[in-house]
Enzyme design. Structure first.
Site, PDB file in Angstrom:
ATOM      1  N   GLN A  42      12.519 -12.177  20.336  1.00 27.84           N
ATOM      2  CA  GLN A  42      13.324 -12.100  19.108  1.00 27.84           C
ATOM      3  C   GLN A  42      12.545 -11.505  17.944  1.00 27.84           C
ATOM      4  O   GLN A  42      13.138 -11.154  16.920  1.00 27.84           O
ATOM      5  CB  GLN A  42      13.848 -13.482  18.720  1.00 27.84           C
ATOM      6  CG  GLN A  42      14.884 -14.037  19.692  1.00 27.84           C
ATOM      7  CD  GLN A  42      15.389 -15.375  19.219  1.00 27.84           C
ATOM      8  OE1 GLN A  42      14.750 -16.400  19.449  1.00 27.84           O
ATOM      9  NE2 GLN A  42      16.522 -15.376  18.540  1.00 27.84           N
TER      10      GLN A  42
ATOM     11  N   HIS B  90      17.375 -22.935  25.729  1.00 26.55           N
ATOM     12  CA  HIS B  90      17.811 -21.720  25.031  1.00 26.55           C
ATOM     13  C   HIS B  90      16.633 -20.745  24.858  1.00 26.55           C
ATOM     14  O   HIS B  90      16.758 -19.551  25.128  1.00 26.55           O
ATOM     15  CB  HIS B  90      18.394 -22.121  23.669  1.00 26.55           C
ATOM     16  CG  HIS B  90      18.855 -20.996  22.807  1.00 26.55           C
ATOM     17  ND1 HIS B  90      20.171 -20.832  22.425  1.00 26.55           N
ATOM     18  CD2 HIS B  90      18.180 -19.969  22.223  1.00 26.55           C
ATOM     19  CE1 HIS B  90      20.270 -19.753  21.660  1.00 26.55           C
ATOM     20  NE2 HIS B  90      19.073 -19.213  21.517  1.00 26.55           N
ATOM     21  N   GLU B  91      15.480 -21.289  24.416  1.00 26.61           N
ATOM     22  CA  GLU B  91      14.334 -20.407  24.146  1.00 26.61           C
ATOM     23  C   GLU B  91      13.728 -19.879  25.445  1.00 26.61           C
ATOM     24  O   GLU B  91      13.327 -18.716  25.515  1.00 26.61           O
ATOM     25  CB  GLU B  91      13.275 -21.131  23.310  1.00 26.61           C
ATOM     26  CG  GLU B  91      13.761 -21.636  21.951  1.00 26.61           C
ATOM     27  CD  GLU B  91      14.585 -20.635  21.164  1.00 26.61           C
ATOM     28  OE1 GLU B  91      14.335 -19.419  21.255  1.00 26.61           O
ATOM     29  OE2 GLU B  91      15.518 -21.066  20.455  1.00 26.61           O
TER      30      GLU B  91
ATOM     31  N   HIS C 182      15.633 -17.011  26.670  1.00 24.47           N
ATOM     32  CA  HIS C 182      15.295 -15.759  25.974  1.00 24.47           C
ATOM     33  C   HIS C 182      14.160 -15.028  26.687  1.00 24.47           C
ATOM     34  O   HIS C 182      14.123 -13.800  26.714  1.00 24.47           O
ATOM     35  CB  HIS C 182      14.831 -16.040  24.538  1.00 24.47           C
ATOM     36  CG  HIS C 182      15.932 -16.057  23.519  1.00 24.47           C
ATOM     37  ND1 HIS C 182      16.743 -14.979  23.275  1.00 24.47           N
ATOM     38  CD2 HIS C 182      16.337 -17.028  22.657  1.00 24.47           C
ATOM     39  CE1 HIS C 182      17.606 -15.286  22.305  1.00 24.47           C
ATOM     40  NE2 HIS C 182      17.378 -16.525  21.917  1.00 24.47           N
TER      41      HIS C 182
ATOM     42  N   CYS D  91      22.404 -18.747  17.728  1.00 26.09           N
ATOM     43  CA  CYS D  91      21.142 -18.048  17.968  1.00 26.09           C
ATOM     44  C   CYS D  91      20.832 -17.190  16.755  1.00 26.09           C
ATOM     45  O   CYS D  91      21.738 -16.543  16.215  1.00 26.09           O
ATOM     46  CB  CYS D  91      21.284 -17.175  19.218  1.00 26.09           C
ATOM     47  SG  CYS D  91      19.830 -16.185  19.584  1.00 26.09           S
ATOM     48  N   LEU D  92      19.579 -17.180  16.332  1.00 30.88           N
ATOM     49  CA  LEU D  92      19.208 -16.376  15.158  1.00 30.88           C
ATOM     50  C   LEU D  92      19.421 -14.885  15.402  1.00 30.88           C
ATOM     51  O   LEU D  92      19.531 -14.115  14.449  1.00 30.88           O
ATOM     52  CB  LEU D  92      17.745 -16.649  14.771  1.00 30.88           C
ATOM     53  CG  LEU D  92      17.459 -18.053  14.226  1.00 30.88           C
ATOM     54  CD1 LEU D  92      15.966 -18.237  13.992  1.00 30.88           C
ATOM     55  CD2 LEU D  92      18.245 -18.330  12.948  1.00 30.88           C
TER      56      LEU D  92
ATOM     57  N   GLY E 133      14.645 -22.961  16.892  1.00 30.88           N
ATOM     58  CA  GLY E 133      13.793 -22.358  17.908  1.00 30.88           C
ATOM     59  C   GLY E 133      13.750 -20.854  17.755  1.00 30.88           C
ATOM     60  O   GLY E 133      14.626 -20.263  17.103  1.00 30.88           O
TER      61      GLY E 133
HETATM   62 NI    NI Z   1      18.339 -17.648  20.462  1.00 30.92          NI
END
Ligand code: NI
Length: 145
Positions: free
Chosen positions: A51, A130-131, A134, A88-89, A46
């Site tokens: 991000q 999670h997304e 964000h 998380c990226l 995701g």
């Molecule tokens: Ni993330």
């Protein structure tokens, strides 16, 4: 279509509440395409617009069964609990066990402004939560148990 740079933890962009998308135009479409490419290249499940430095309510998810695009997503139903390791990226190399619902239902729009609805279980439910977190400036580490 391109790959965008992923904003890393510590950048204040990741702590902001994102604004709703109002225009379903080519710019939005390009953003979503780039986000999908960026997520897939980074082998993430995701990615949220902040991000890649865009403070709008847009996220993409792919848990292995296809790309899902979410514009102005809202969790309209959730049930159950899961405690699983999450990453998380934007926080490379960091993992923590989080508490998330086992099932969620998300209502959103696609890039054309058409209403869409997705049900997620397990990993997909976690990715949706999670997304969407964000988009409210929340990182997974604040969901740790
Ligand atoms: Ni993330």
């Amino acid at each position: 279509m391109g790959i965008r740079n992923i904003v890393l933890e510590g950048d204040p962009l990741l702590c902001k509440k994102c604004r709703e998308v109002e225009k379903f135009d080519d710019r939005l479409s390009n953003l979503i395409d780039d986000m999908i490419n960026t997520m897939n290249k980074a082998e993430g499940v995701g990615l949220a617009a902040p991000q890649v430095g865009v403070l709008r309510r847009v996220a993409v998810v792919n848990v292995g069964d296809g790309n899902i695009e979410l514009v102005n997503p809202v969790i309209v139903d959730s049930s159950g609990e899961q405690r699983e390791e999450e990453g998380c990226l934007s926080c490379p190399g960091q993992y923590a066990v989080t508490l998330r619902p086992m099932f969620v239902t998300v209502e959103a729009f696609d890039r054309f402004g058409k209403k869409v609805k997705y049900m997620g279980k397990a990993l997909k439910a976690r990715a949706f939560c999670h997304e969407i977190d964000h988009l409210d400036g929340i990182l997974f580490k604040s969901r740790t148990v």
